[in-house]
Scaffold this motif. Structure first.
Motif, mmCIF file in Angstrom:
data_model
loop_
_atom_site.group_PDB
_atom_site.id
_atom_site.type_symbol
_atom_site.label_atom_id
_atom_site.label_comp_id
_atom_site.label_asym_id
_atom_site.label_seq_id
_atom_site.Cartn_x
_atom_site.Cartn_y
_atom_site.Cartn_z
ATOM 1 N N LEU A 38 0.855 -1.188 0.000
ATOM 2 C CA LEU A 38 0.000 0.000 0.000
ATOM 3 C C LEU A 38 0.886 1.231 0.000
ATOM 4 O O LEU A 38 1.755 1.376 0.860
ATOM 5 C CB LEU A 38 -0.921 0.004 1.222
ATOM 6 C CG LEU A 38 -2.089 -0.979 1.154
ATOM 7 C CD1 LEU A 38 -2.765 -1.097 2.504
ATOM 8 C CD2 LEU A 38 -3.094 -0.535 0.098
ATOM 9 N N GLU A 41 -2.705 4.774 -1.673
ATOM 10 C CA GLU A 41 -4.085 4.396 -1.357
ATOM 11 C C GLU A 41 -5.100 5.233 -2.121
ATOM 12 O O GLU A 41 -6.240 5.419 -1.691
ATOM 13 C CB GLU A 41 -4.344 4.463 0.159
ATOM 14 C CG GLU A 41 -3.466 3.497 0.943
ATOM 15 C CD GLU A 41 -3.895 3.309 2.377
ATOM 16 O OE1 GLU A 41 -5.006 2.774 2.583
ATOM 17 O OE2 GLU A 41 -3.139 3.703 3.279
ATOM 18 N N CYS A 60 -6.097 -1.156 -3.970
ATOM 19 C CA CYS A 60 -6.371 -0.210 -2.874
ATOM 20 C C CYS A 60 -7.669 0.549 -3.089
ATOM 21 O O CYS A 60 -8.247 1.078 -2.133
ATOM 22 C CB CYS A 60 -5.202 0.764 -2.698
ATOM 23 S SG CYS A 60 -5.080 2.037 -3.971
#
Length: 395
Positions: A38, A41, A60
């Motif tokens: 991640l 995001e 994400c």
């Protein structure tokens, strides 16, 4: 909370999650598949890219609940993938990674390009990777790596697949309906997990990510050493941590190797095939194995050649050791340390082999597992001795 049912890396999964849970959080937190990273995001950096029904997608900004019934493939699910294996080796060769944070998503996107592009067009590769950001490399090595894989595959007459092998139009994930499950097997790009491949008897060739050359000598004639190399059970007894599960045959040797890396203990279960050429006193061993506990997989290849010394009274054994290691255990390897460890392991193997050929019991015969930290401590002591020896000599 709602129950979400989907397939992740060819495994049926049914777990509860909040409706707002992203697919990235789902595979990381629920399935411990932390290879999916991640970053922003916001669907911009590409670090979270996975395959959704075979199509690269930003996990994400994709809700896990929206993937009900879909097939998801994370970077862990590409451990045995033919194209990804070639890309990993090329990334290493072309210095296409530094911190490595973007690399999982970059590999997923690069794999799609290798499948689709008819030739290694730099501009099209750069456009295709423009959705994957890297703060370290400047992209030059990444582009070279992708180009080299495309060139090598086209040179082997591996044709590009129209639309990367996709058979369903629509957004990522739309292939989960009546059209059937995403199955990469017809495209011959994603192999089954190593344990399944081993069970079927398939031990594939591969391109090693790392190759180490080693050499040692034995006070025995080449013909005698070559005959010893035909004794698969005897050779296995000279390797620390190795055990066989069934009587070995050249076309199939089943066994395991136990490895301990500090708090990490692994038991690789797998199989290998043995090839020999009596005319040149050379041979090749190709193996594959997995450790479910650490979710690590390895492919290995050992090529050997025997050369006479002292008028045929002794033998020089030249080894070329190639391997690809993925999963948790791949994170602890460093090239310099691996070379030193390989040198020490080959020395132990040579000593055990000499003892066995001399009618003695190999010292490793009772060693239940291969402890890299005990070997590493010896390597570290040797390095320190060299450093302080050089300093005292300079003084």
């Amino acid at each position: 909370m709602s129950t979400i049912a989907l397939h992740v890396n060819r495994r049926a999964v049914e777990l509860s999650a909040e409706p707002r849970t992203s697919l990235a959080d789902f595979v990381r937190d629920k399935l411990d598949l932390t290879g999916t990273h991640l970053g922003c995001e916001h669907g911009v950096c590409g670090a979270c890219t996975v395959l959704l029904d075979g199509v690269p997608a930003r996990s994400c900004i994709t809700y896990a609940a929206a993937c009900e019934g879909a097939d998801v493939t994370t970077i862990e699910g590409l451990d045995e993938d033919e194209v990804t294996t070639e890309l990993r080796a090329a990334f290493t060769r072309e210095h296409a990674l530094q911190c490595g944070y973007c690399t999982p998503g970059m590999l997923v996107s690069a794999r799609d390009l290798v499948l689709r592009l008819p030739d290694a067009d730099e501009r099209r590769i750069r456009v295709g990777l423009s959705g994957n950001l890297c703060r370290c490399t400047g992209y030059v090595g990444i582009v070279r790596a992708v180009q080299s894989v495309i060139e090598a595959r086209r040179a082997r007459n591996v044709a590009p697949l129209a639309d990367g092998g996709r058979t369903v139009l629509g957004p990522a994930g739309s292939g989960r309906a009546e059209s059937g499950r995403y199955d990469p097997q017809p495209a011959h790009t994603v192999a089954a997990p190593a344990s399944e491949s081993v069970a079927r008897g398939t031990i594939p060739d591969f391109t090693p990510a790392t190759v180490l050359d080693q050499r040692f000598t034995l006070p025995h004639a080449p013909a005698k050493v070559f005959a010893m190399f035909d004794d698969i059970a005897g050779i296995a007894a000279c390797l620390p941590g190795v055990s066989l599960r069934s009587p070995p045959r050249p076309e199939r040797v089943e066994g395991s190797i136990r490895v301990k890396l500090g708090p990490i203990a692994a038991a690789f279960e797998g199989a290998a095939r043995v090839e020999r050429d009596p005319a040149t006193l050379s041979g090749r061993i190709v193996g594959i194995g997995t450790d479910p506990r650490s979710r690590s997989a390895t492919q290995g290849e050992i090529r050997y050649r025997l050369l006479p010394l002292d008028g045929g009274a002794a033998t020089a054994v030249e080894l070329s050791i190639g391997y690809t290691l993925t999963g948790m255990l791949a994170q602890v390897g460093r090239p310099g340390l691996v070379r030193d460890l390989a040198k020490r392991l080959v020395a132990d193997f040579a000593a055990n082999l000499d003892r066995r050929m001399s009618g003695l019991t190999p010292e490793s015969a009772t060693q239940a597992e291969l402890s890299f930290w005990s070997i590493a401590s010896d390597v570290l002591r040797a390095r320190l001795a060299r450093i302080f020896g050089n300093r005292s000599g300079a003084g």
